[in-house]
Enzyme design. Structure first.
Site, PDB file in Angstrom:
ATOM      1  N   SER A  67       1.786   1.426   0.996  1.00 50.22           N
ATOM      2  CA  SER A  67       1.149   2.509   0.387  1.00 50.22           C
ATOM      3  C   SER A  67      -0.319   2.437   2.109  1.00 50.22           C
ATOM      4  O   SER A  67      -0.866   2.553   2.407  1.00 50.22           O
ATOM      5  CB  SER A  67       0.138   1.275  -0.549  1.00 50.22           C
ATOM      6  OG  SER A  67      -1.303   2.287  -0.477  1.00 50.22           O
TER       7      SER A  67
ATOM      8  N   ARG B 154      -8.434  -1.500   1.718  1.00 51.81           N
ATOM      9  CA  ARG B 154      -7.983  -1.615   0.385  1.00 51.81           C
ATOM     10  C   ARG B 154      -8.733  -0.632  -0.647  1.00 51.81           C
ATOM     11  O   ARG B 154      -8.210  -0.719  -1.490  1.00 51.81           O
ATOM     12  CB  ARG B 154      -8.976  -3.561  -0.026  1.00 51.81           C
ATOM     13  CG  ARG B 154      -8.088  -3.659  -0.574  1.00 51.81           C
ATOM     14  CD  ARG B 154      -8.019  -5.219  -0.815  1.00 51.81           C
ATOM     15  NE  ARG B 154      -7.471  -6.166  -2.063  1.00 51.81           N
ATOM     16  CZ  ARG B 154      -7.003  -6.530  -1.709  1.00 51.81           C
ATOM     17  NH1 ARG B 154      -6.468  -7.496  -1.019  1.00 51.81           N
ATOM     18  NH2 ARG B 154      -6.159  -7.072  -4.006  1.00 51.81           N
TER      19      ARG B 154
ATOM     20  N   HIS C 129      -7.067   2.240  -0.820  1.00 54.66           N
ATOM     21  CA  HIS C 129      -5.669   2.104  -1.270  1.00 54.66           C
ATOM     22  C   HIS C 129      -6.558   2.032  -2.806  1.00 54.66           C
ATOM     23  O   HIS C 129      -5.083   2.581  -3.864  1.00 54.66           O
ATOM     24  CB  HIS C 129      -4.983   0.274  -0.717  1.00 54.66           C
ATOM     25  CG  HIS C 129      -3.884  -0.046  -1.654  1.00 54.66           C
ATOM     26  ND1 HIS C 129      -2.873  -0.301  -1.496  1.00 54.66           N
ATOM     27  CD2 HIS C 129      -4.256  -1.237  -2.648  1.00 54.66           C
ATOM     28  CE1 HIS C 129      -2.076  -0.959  -2.547  1.00 54.66           C
ATOM     29  NE2 HIS C 129      -3.164  -1.032  -3.145  1.00 54.66           N
TER      30      HIS C 129
END
Lengths: 209, 209
Positions: free
Chosen positions: A17, A42, A45
């Site tokens: 990812s 993040r 993600h």
């Protein structure tokens, strides 16, 4: 432990990812501070939404202030319990007062939202640390108001309230308040954005950043 | 109580948001079942992201099966605790087994994610009800696998795993499984989407729908 993964399969998924996320948002992250880049990665993600790379805005002192506060194990205060339950790796206290009896009383007395009353309550009991908002614009407005009248000892704010009523305005007010913050400009935001932001920093502190 | 609002200020914000959401997605909701429209509105309200109105796909039996299960106070099983903590108004049990010792053992033994092991564990202990997934594609794949081998008594699934690795595939697999479900097609999804979907139905059941 990376992005919550604790098994081999989980780690492989997280790594794969990460590579996809980096390729999707490389234009937005290649020339910025690596800690800020990590937070943005993040967030993307966690939401699978690359648009966030364009919506995130950092106060220049946000990362430094937040890391100092986390290193000192100061409190983290969240606006709702969903945000609190996503912050699982912090050694200090993570509080959310929205269901507190005193908060419910304050909300009724002043006819404000519980989320806003919970920030008032935190100020009343001497809160010191980082505030993480993933839902309620009213909580963010209250935090700014209390900070500006020197009644709230907040070191940094993760400002990711969400919605079409008040959220964008509350984040503009946060930017203008000069409180060290990260915000997602516009209506978008939410609990995954808020949690991803603070968890990125908690992980860095654990790695002895 | 509407969309979590419990004070006058909160109710006004929620109502104003509802009007904005309806205007943003009216082309997607004006000719569909009102319960499905309510769920979509609530997802867009929770994410401030109108794109979800185009990504949501319902199995024709999802609403009926989910409401029957909720009326019978059957269990709700969530993949992560963030989803669980957003489901605050249900009279039945809301479970999440991701931190259970037995689940951690299963994950290590079979080298699968904890989220996946938690679904295995639910099957082992005779779970019956609705599964709500707001994060982990591996949990969704496991639920489909167990359902297809008649080892999981699941009445309906809220399928909103998120991410660039596996999430879209897991939702396609859910659509093809013929389990009554709601999914958000593609990589996007997440805890607010999952929570909004199930909370919309819980509210309808409380209103004696």
């Amino acid at each position: 432990m990376f992005m919550g993964a604790s098994t081999e399969e989980g780690k492989l998924i997280a790594e794969k990812s990460r590579i996809i996320v980096k390729s999707l948002i490389k234009d937005q992250i290649e020339e910025i501070d690596p800690t800020e880049a990590d937070i943005i990665e993040r967030i993307v993600h966690s939401t699978a939404d690359p648009e966030y790379a364009k919506l995130v805005q950092f106060h220049p002192k946000f990362v430094e202030n937040a890391i100092d506060s986390l290193k000192a194990n100061e409190d983290i205060l969240t606006d709702i319990n969903m945000v609190k339950s996503g912050i699982t790796q912090y050694d200090g206290d993570v509080d959310c007062f929205i269901k507190n009896d005193e908060v419910i009383k304050i909300a009724k007395e002043f006819d404000i939202t519980r989320a806003s009353a919970a920030i008032q309550y935190a100020s009343d009991i001497g809160f010191k640390g980082i505030i993480v908002i993933g839902n309620a614009p009213t909580a963010l407005f209250k935090a700014i108001e209390l900070f500006e009248s020197n009644k709230l000892n907040v070191k940094a704010i993760v400002g990711a309230p969400v919605g079409f009523v008040g959220a964008a305005d509350s984040k503009e007010a946060l930017i203008h308040s000069n409180i060290p913050s990260i915000v997602t400009k516009g209506p978008k935001g939410g609990t995954p954005v808020a949690v991803a932001s603070i968890n990125s920093l908690i992980r860095l502190v654990k790695l002895n950043y």
